[in-house]
Design an enzyme around this catalytic site. Structure first.
Site, PDB file in Angstrom:
ATOM      1  N   ASP A 163     -24.820  24.743   4.919  1.00  0.00           N
ATOM      2  CA  ASP A 163     -23.659  24.328   5.713  1.00  0.00           C
ATOM      3  C   ASP A 163     -22.518  23.978   4.777  1.00  0.00           C
ATOM      4  O   ASP A 163     -22.731  23.776   3.570  1.00  0.00           O
ATOM      5  CB  ASP A 163     -24.021  23.144   6.605  1.00  0.00           C
ATOM      6  CG  ASP A 163     -23.212  23.107   7.908  1.00  0.00           C
ATOM      7  OD1 ASP A 163     -22.262  23.913   8.035  1.00  0.00           O
ATOM      8  OD2 ASP A 163     -23.520  22.286   8.782  1.00  0.00           O
ATOM      9  N   THR A 201     -22.529  12.546   8.451  1.00  0.00           N
ATOM     10  CA  THR A 201     -23.507  11.464   8.662  1.00  0.00           C
ATOM     11  C   THR A 201     -24.933  11.924   8.396  1.00  0.00           C
ATOM     12  O   THR A 201     -25.837  11.101   8.329  1.00  0.00           O
ATOM     13  CB  THR A 201     -23.420  10.942  10.105  1.00  0.00           C
ATOM     14  OG1 THR A 201     -23.764  12.007  11.007  1.00  0.00           O
ATOM     15  CG2 THR A 201     -22.010  10.449  10.418  1.00  0.00           C
ATOM     16  N   LYS A 241     -27.802  24.602  18.741  1.00  0.00           N
ATOM     17  CA  LYS A 241     -27.739  23.257  19.315  1.00  0.00           C
ATOM     18  C   LYS A 241     -26.722  23.216  20.443  1.00  0.00           C
ATOM     19  O   LYS A 241     -25.659  23.830  20.377  1.00  0.00           O
ATOM     20  CB  LYS A 241     -27.405  22.211  18.243  1.00  0.00           C
ATOM     21  CG  LYS A 241     -26.064  22.397  17.559  1.00  0.00           C
ATOM     22  CD  LYS A 241     -25.922  21.445  16.381  1.00  0.00           C
ATOM     23  CE  LYS A 241     -24.568  21.643  15.698  1.00  0.00           C
ATOM     24  NZ  LYS A 241     -24.481  20.950  14.420  1.00  0.00           N
ATOM     25  N   GLN A 283       0.796  -1.239   0.000  1.00  0.00           N
ATOM     26  CA  GLN A 283       0.000   0.000   0.000  1.00  0.00           C
ATOM     27  C   GLN A 283       0.824   1.282   0.000  1.00  0.00           C
ATOM     28  O   GLN A 283       0.276   2.372   0.161  1.00  0.00           O
ATOM     29  CB  GLN A 283      -1.006   0.022   1.169  1.00  0.00           C
ATOM     30  CG  GLN A 283      -2.045  -1.093   1.094  1.00  0.00           C
ATOM     31  CD  GLN A 283      -2.783  -1.122  -0.234  1.00  0.00           C
ATOM     32  OE1 GLN A 283      -3.443  -0.168  -0.593  1.00  0.00           O
ATOM     33  NE2 GLN A 283      -2.692  -2.240  -0.960  1.00  0.00           N
TER      34      GLN A 283
END
Length: 337
Positions: A229, A234, A203, A47
């Site tokens: 944003d 996620t 928040k 790799q």
């Protein structure tokens, strides 16, 4: 122009589709085909990354196109090794076009004994031989100060303004919403461009990734809200913000996001969410799941980045691309009349 030849573009593997689109746009501006520099960017069996450039780049004005998105470490190492190969091949100037700048969320120490990884990455890029960086919507603008080389930070807001004017031109009930207090500046800039009101979702977190409470600053009743944003990872916070807006009387909720990281099951969450639509740019090559999601639409950054590349090459203003007015001509034809 600083080089003794034409603009030359080389790409890593992170977003070849965008790199080819940028080279095509540059070619259209110049009036001749500008293919990507032929190179081999591959991995050994253990790799390790290996790069071989097959064309002469001595004295050339070189542009590397590489987002440091997932897998962030592999893509970052590709960028560093390509830069080293070009430097050792006597390129006159090396500009790294990093549409999505990874590690930007690690821009400060949030607690004791933690790194400032964005600064480390800035040091690595400069030491690799890169002379200039061009990026889009840095998560934290102060990252520009981490570099000892010039950094041009472009903005997606003018592109979003053009898109919103096209798709929501007859909507008199629009409101821009920032999903957190930290993004107010970004959301306000877009709200001012299209002359509409701004609201904020405040928040409170009890731990990273865990939201304790959310409240809305502003009246969103009977409004079609647009969440703005820079990053959607996620999609958890975005979806919760949309639900909160609808619970407070919003008619619909849409989202405009600069960088669609969209990890794990984000595309599926968005598909099953109360969001009406979501717009992202192509700074990160979208996965098949993202492409299949009917609620997600992708705007190209190739016209913007190609023009910025030409401006850098010809030593003209990059900040001129901060305005919607200057971008309208280069985005002509992308929207049906």
């Amino acid at each position: 122009m600083n080089s003794n030849g034409k603009v030359k573009i080389i790409s890593g593997n992170s977003n070849l589709v965008l790199a080819k689109a940028i080279s095509k746009r540059v070619g259209l501006h110049i009036g001749e085909r500008i293919p990507l520099v032929r190179a081999r960017v591959e991995r050994f069996k253990d790799q390790e990354i290996f790069v071989e450039v097959f064309e002469n780049v001595r004295g050339e004005d070189m542009f590397i196109i590489q987002s440091t998105s997932n897998p962030a470490n592999d893509n970052l190492m590709e960028l560093l090794i390509i830069a080293d190969a070009l430097k050792r091949s006597s390129a006159k100037r090396i500009t790294a076009i990093i549409p999505y700048f990874g590690y930007a969320r690690q821009d400060r120490r949030t607690k004791a004994r933690t790194p400032i990884s964005a600064k480390l990455v800035a040091n690595l890029l400069a030491e690799s031989g890169i002379n200039r960086v061009l990026t889009l919507d840095l998560h934290a603008s102060q990252i520009q100060g981490f570099f000892d080389i010039p950094v041009d930070n472009l903005y997606a807001s003018p592109i979003f303004a053009i898109d919103i004017r096209h798709y929501f031109s007859r909507d008199g009930s629009l409101m821009i919403v920032s999903p957190d207090v930290g993004g107010v500046g970004r959301a306000r800039e877009l709200a001012e461009k299209i002359n509409i009101d701004l609201a904020v979702v405040d928040k409170r977190r009890k731990a990273p990734g865990e939201i304790n409470s959310m409240t809305i600053i502003g009246d969103v009743k009977d409004k079609n809200c647009i969440l703005v944003d820079d990053i959607c990872d996620t999609a958890g916070t975005l979806i919760k913000s949309a639900e909160l807006l609808l619970d407070n009387g919003a008619k619909s909720v849409h989202a405009y996001i600069s960088h669609g990281v969209l990890s794990e099951q984000a595309a599926k969450r968005i598909s099953n969410s109360s969001l009406s639509s979501m717009v992202i740019t192509d700074t990160i090559e979208p996965s098949q799941e993202v492409k299949r999601c009917k609620k997600i639409r992708i705007i190209s950054t190739a016209p913007l980045l190609a023009q910025a590349m030409l401006n850098i090459s010809h030593e003209s203003s990059v900040s001129s691309l901060f305005s919607e007015k200057s971008l309208k001509p280069i985005y002509e034809g992308m929207y049906p009349t």
